[in-house]
Write a protein that holds these residues in place. Structure first.
Motif, PDB file in Angstrom:
ATOM      1  N   THR A 166       0.834  -1.209   0.000  1.00  0.00           N
ATOM      2  CA  THR A 166       0.000   0.000   0.000  1.00  0.00           C
ATOM      3  C   THR A 166       0.864   1.252   0.000  1.00  0.00           C
ATOM      4  O   THR A 166       0.560   2.237  -0.690  1.00  0.00           O
ATOM      5  CB  THR A 166      -0.934  -0.001   1.222  1.00  0.00           C
ATOM      6  N   GLU A 167       1.932   1.216   0.765  1.00  0.00           N
ATOM      7  CA  GLU A 167       2.857   2.342   0.827  1.00  0.00           C
ATOM      8  C   GLU A 167       3.445   2.651  -0.551  1.00  0.00           C
ATOM      9  O   GLU A 167       3.636   3.826  -0.903  1.00  0.00           O
ATOM     10  CB  GLU A 167       3.980   2.017   1.811  1.00  0.00           C
ATOM     11  N   TYR A 168       3.692   1.626  -1.335  1.00  0.00           N
ATOM     12  CA  TYR A 168       4.232   1.828  -2.687  1.00  0.00           C
ATOM     13  C   TYR A 168       3.247   2.637  -3.539  1.00  0.00           C
ATOM     14  O   TYR A 168       3.652   3.574  -4.251  1.00  0.00           O
ATOM     15  CB  TYR A 168       4.523   0.473  -3.338  1.00  0.00           C
ATOM     16  N   LEU A 169       1.955   2.315  -3.459  1.00  0.00           N
ATOM     17  CA  LEU A 169       0.953   3.079  -4.201  1.00  0.00           C
ATOM     18  C   LEU A 169       0.901   4.530  -3.713  1.00  0.00           C
ATOM     19  O   LEU A 169       0.806   5.471  -4.512  1.00  0.00           O
ATOM     20  CB  LEU A 169      -0.424   2.433  -4.045  1.00  0.00           C
ATOM     21  N   ILE A 170       0.979   4.715  -2.404  1.00  0.00           N
ATOM     22  CA  ILE A 170       0.934   6.065  -1.836  1.00  0.00           C
ATOM     23  C   ILE A 170       2.146   6.882  -2.297  1.00  0.00           C
ATOM     24  O   ILE A 170       2.022   8.058  -2.666  1.00  0.00           O
ATOM     25  CB  ILE A 170       0.871   5.999  -0.300  1.00  0.00           C
ATOM     26  N   GLN A 171       3.308   6.248  -2.300  1.00  0.00           N
ATOM     27  CA  GLN A 171       4.524   6.950  -2.724  1.00  0.00           C
ATOM     28  C   GLN A 171       4.498   7.310  -4.207  1.00  0.00           C
ATOM     29  O   GLN A 171       5.206   8.223  -4.640  1.00  0.00           O
ATOM     30  CB  GLN A 171       5.754   6.098  -2.397  1.00  0.00           C
ATOM     31  N   LEU A 172       3.679   6.593  -4.976  1.00  0.00           N
ATOM     32  CA  LEU A 172       3.504   6.941  -6.391  1.00  0.00           C
ATOM     33  C   LEU A 172       2.503   8.093  -6.568  1.00  0.00           C
ATOM     34  O   LEU A 172       2.244   8.524  -7.692  1.00  0.00           O
ATOM     35  CB  LEU A 172       3.024   5.714  -7.184  1.00  0.00           C
ATOM     36  N   GLY A 173       1.960   8.577  -5.464  1.00  0.00           N
ATOM     37  CA  GLY A 173       1.050   9.712  -5.524  1.00  0.00           C
ATOM     38  C   GLY A 173      -0.425   9.364  -5.457  1.00  0.00           C
ATOM     39  O   GLY A 173      -1.283  10.256  -5.524  1.00  0.00           O
ATOM     40  N   HIS A 174      -0.764   8.100  -5.297  1.00  0.00           N
ATOM     41  CA  HIS A 174      -2.171   7.694  -5.241  1.00  0.00           C
ATOM     42  C   HIS A 174      -2.767   8.000  -3.858  1.00  0.00           C
ATOM     43  O   HIS A 174      -2.139   7.745  -2.832  1.00  0.00           O
ATOM     44  CB  HIS A 174      -2.306   6.202  -5.548  1.00  0.00           C
ATOM     45  N   ARG A 175      -3.969   8.552  -3.859  1.00  0.00           N
ATOM     46  CA  ARG A 175      -4.689   8.820  -2.620  1.00  0.00           C
ATOM     47  C   ARG A 175      -6.075   8.179  -2.625  1.00  0.00           C
ATOM     48  O   ARG A 175      -6.642   7.911  -1.568  1.00  0.00           O
ATOM     49  CB  ARG A 175      -4.829  10.338  -2.412  1.00  0.00           C
ATOM     50  N   GLN A 176      -6.615   7.947  -3.786  1.00  0.00           N
ATOM     51  CA  GLN A 176      -7.911   7.274  -3.925  1.00  0.00           C
ATOM     52  C   GLN A 176      -7.619   5.786  -4.161  1.00  0.00           C
ATOM     53  O   GLN A 176      -7.614   5.294  -5.285  1.00  0.00           O
ATOM     54  CB  GLN A 176      -8.694   7.889  -5.094  1.00  0.00           C
ATOM     55  N   ILE A 177      -7.329   5.065  -3.059  1.00  0.00           N
ATOM     56  CA  ILE A 177      -6.848   3.684  -3.152  1.00  0.00           C
ATOM     57  C   ILE A 177      -7.917   2.720  -2.640  1.00  0.00           C
ATOM     58  O   ILE A 177      -8.433   2.873  -1.525  1.00  0.00           O
ATOM     59  CB  ILE A 177      -5.556   3.489  -2.339  1.00  0.00           C
ATOM     60  N   ALA A 178      -8.229   1.739  -3.458  1.00  0.00           N
ATOM     61  CA  ALA A 178      -9.195   0.707  -3.069  1.00  0.00           C
ATOM     62  C   ALA A 178      -8.467  -0.534  -2.549  1.00  0.00           C
ATOM     63  O   ALA A 178      -7.310  -0.784  -2.910  1.00  0.00           O
ATOM     64  CB  ALA A 178     -10.074   0.337  -4.255  1.00  0.00           C
ATOM     65  N   SER A 179      -9.155  -1.295  -1.721  1.00  0.00           N
ATOM     66  CA  SER A 179      -8.622  -2.568  -1.228  1.00  0.00           C
ATOM     67  C   SER A 179      -9.606  -3.688  -1.541  1.00  0.00           C
ATOM     68  O   SER A 179     -10.795  -3.581  -1.224  1.00  0.00           O
ATOM     69  CB  SER A 179      -8.388  -2.510   0.285  1.00  0.00           C
ATOM     70  N   ILE A 180      -9.113  -4.730  -2.180  1.00  0.00           N
ATOM     71  CA  ILE A 180      -9.900  -5.963  -2.336  1.00  0.00           C
ATOM     72  C   ILE A 180      -9.274  -6.957  -1.372  1.00  0.00           C
ATOM     73  O   ILE A 180      -8.230  -7.541  -1.651  1.00  0.00           O
ATOM     74  CB  ILE A 180      -9.865  -6.490  -3.781  1.00  0.00           C
ATOM     75  N   SER A 181      -9.883  -7.090  -0.208  1.00  0.00           N
ATOM     76  CA  SER A 181      -9.295  -7.919   0.839  1.00  0.00           C
ATOM     77  C   SER A 181      -9.670  -9.385   0.649  1.00  0.00           C
ATOM     78  O   SER A 181     -10.567  -9.719  -0.134  1.00  0.00           O
ATOM     79  CB  SER A 181      -9.774  -7.455   2.219  1.00  0.00           C
ATOM     80  N   GLY A 182      -8.989 -10.246   1.403  1.00  0.00           N
ATOM     81  CA  GLY A 182      -9.427 -11.628   1.494  1.00  0.00           C
ATOM     82  C   GLY A 182     -10.550 -11.709   2.509  1.00  0.00           C
ATOM     83  O   GLY A 182     -10.968 -10.689   3.088  1.00  0.00           O
ATOM     84  N   PRO A 183     -11.100 -12.902   2.765  1.00  0.00           N
ATOM     85  CA  PRO A 183     -12.181 -13.042   3.747  1.00  0.00           C
ATOM     86  C   PRO A 183     -11.740 -12.511   5.111  1.00  0.00           C
ATOM     87  O   PRO A 183     -10.672 -12.878   5.602  1.00  0.00           O
ATOM     88  CB  PRO A 183     -12.426 -14.554   3.798  1.00  0.00           C
ATOM     89  N   THR A 184     -12.536 -11.660   5.712  1.00  0.00           N
ATOM     90  CA  THR A 184     -12.164 -11.089   7.006  1.00  0.00           C
ATOM     91  C   THR A 184     -12.336 -12.094   8.146  1.00  0.00           C
ATOM     92  O   THR A 184     -12.010 -11.785   9.292  1.00  0.00           O
ATOM     93  CB  THR A 184     -13.007  -9.829   7.300  1.00  0.00           C
TER      94      THR A 184
END
Length: 331
Positions: A166-184
């Motif tokens: 996730t940090e990698y996406l943020i460092q690329l400038g992304h702020r509108q980030i979605a998560s497709i998680s596994g079963p909680t």
């Protein structure tokens, strides 16, 4: 029927020596072992495995319980297990639970029936049952852990790895980030979602809760969840999928809407399965040392089965961020 005494006579050795060649070849001189193996081949001798098991009370078999054999990640883990098992004269019996709690319980019964000497779980659904069995039989858990359990485990730090992705996406400038998680309901689903949230908190990124969606680690769920995200008024610019299969499903959904990966939406996965290098674009992902996880898990199980001392019960192996072509800097 050829008997062990026939082999001994042909090789001019005792029956005990033939037995050692079959069970502990490292204890026999090379020249002697050569004669015995030649006699076995000439006579086409096949040892009575059942009789040997009755004498030693060992099945020379271990059971590996897999939650979903169709998931390609587990194939590398299994290779690591089989490598150590074969080197120690054991065979591996694979059991697929298809994420079915009753099947998992049924496979545990095989230990009670003495049909195997030990068991490796590649994720667990009924932790209470496994904790009970662990006190009676050699059991090892690979790929995840059970909170507060003393069962030997081998895995990566899934929270840290998901935070890194996730940090990698943020460092690329992304702020509108979605998560497709596994079963909680699963430890892996929970830990990878925790890592996602930790990265957001670290960089003071606020994400609309509607961007946090749950999948089930399958390609189909990645495709379906991504389609839900693509129906939103404001699309995510980046997506963290909790495994590669869901990431590949997400990419398929994005392309089906005539959007581009990564120009319109960046996607990052988790596991580094073989398909991550075959898809277009090649998938940025977190690599797990799958073979080493299996290797270490079987090594621990073998020590338990031989009543050897285990130095520590939890082993955390190193993961790695693999940067490919599915993520770009947000303009």
């Amino acid at each position: 029927m050829v008997r062990i005494i026939d082999v001994a006579k042909r090789a001019n050795v005792s029956t005990a020596t033939v037995s050692r060649v079959l069970s502990s070849p490292h204890t026999v001189r090379e020249e002697t072992m050569g004669r015995v193996l030649e006699a076995i081949k000439d006579l086409d001798y096949h040892p009575n495995i059942l009789a040997r098991q009755l004498r030693t009370l060992e099945s020379k078999t271990v059971i590996v319980v897999v939650p979903d054999i169709s998931n390609p990640f587990f194939s590398k883990v299994l290779r690591g297990i089989e490598y150590v098992a074969a080197a120690n004269g054991y065979q591996v019996l694979l059991k697929d639970t298809t994420n079915d709690l009753e099947l998992e319980s049924g496979y545990v019964d095989l230990l009670r029936q003495k049909k195997a000497d030990g068991m490796i779980f590649l994720t667990v659904m009924n932790s209470e049952l496994v904790n009970i069995v662990e006190n009676q039989y050699p059991v090892v858990l690979a790929c995840e852990y059970i909170e507060g359990s003393s069962i030997p485990t081998v895995s990566i730090d899934n929270i840290s790895a998901a935070r890194k992705a996730t940090e990698y996406l943020i460092q690329l400038g992304h702020r509108q980030i979605a998560s497709i998680s596994g079963p909680t309901t699963s430890v892996l689903g929970q830990d990878r979602l925790k890592g996602f949230y930790q990265a957001l908190a670290q960089y003071d990124v606020t994400v609309d809760p509607v961007l946090i969606q749950e999948g089930d680690f399958t390609y189909e769920s990645g495709f379906n969840v991504m389609n839900k995200l693509l129906a939103l008024n404001q699309l995510p610019t980046g997506v963290f999928a909790a495994n590669d299969e869901m990431a590949l499903g997400a990419i398929k959904a994005i392309k089906s809407k005539h959007l581009r990966v990564p120009d319109d939406i960046s996607v990052i996965g988790f596991d580094n399965i073989k398909f991550s290098t075959i898809c277009e674009p090649e998938l940025t992902t977190i690599a797990q040392p799958a073979f080493e996880i299996g290797n270490k898990a079987m090594d621990l199980l073998f020590k338990l089965m031989k009543n050897k001392k285990i130095i520590r019960s939890q082993y955390i192996l190193e993961d790695k961020l693999i940067i490919r072509n599915s993520c770009v800097k947000k303009v």
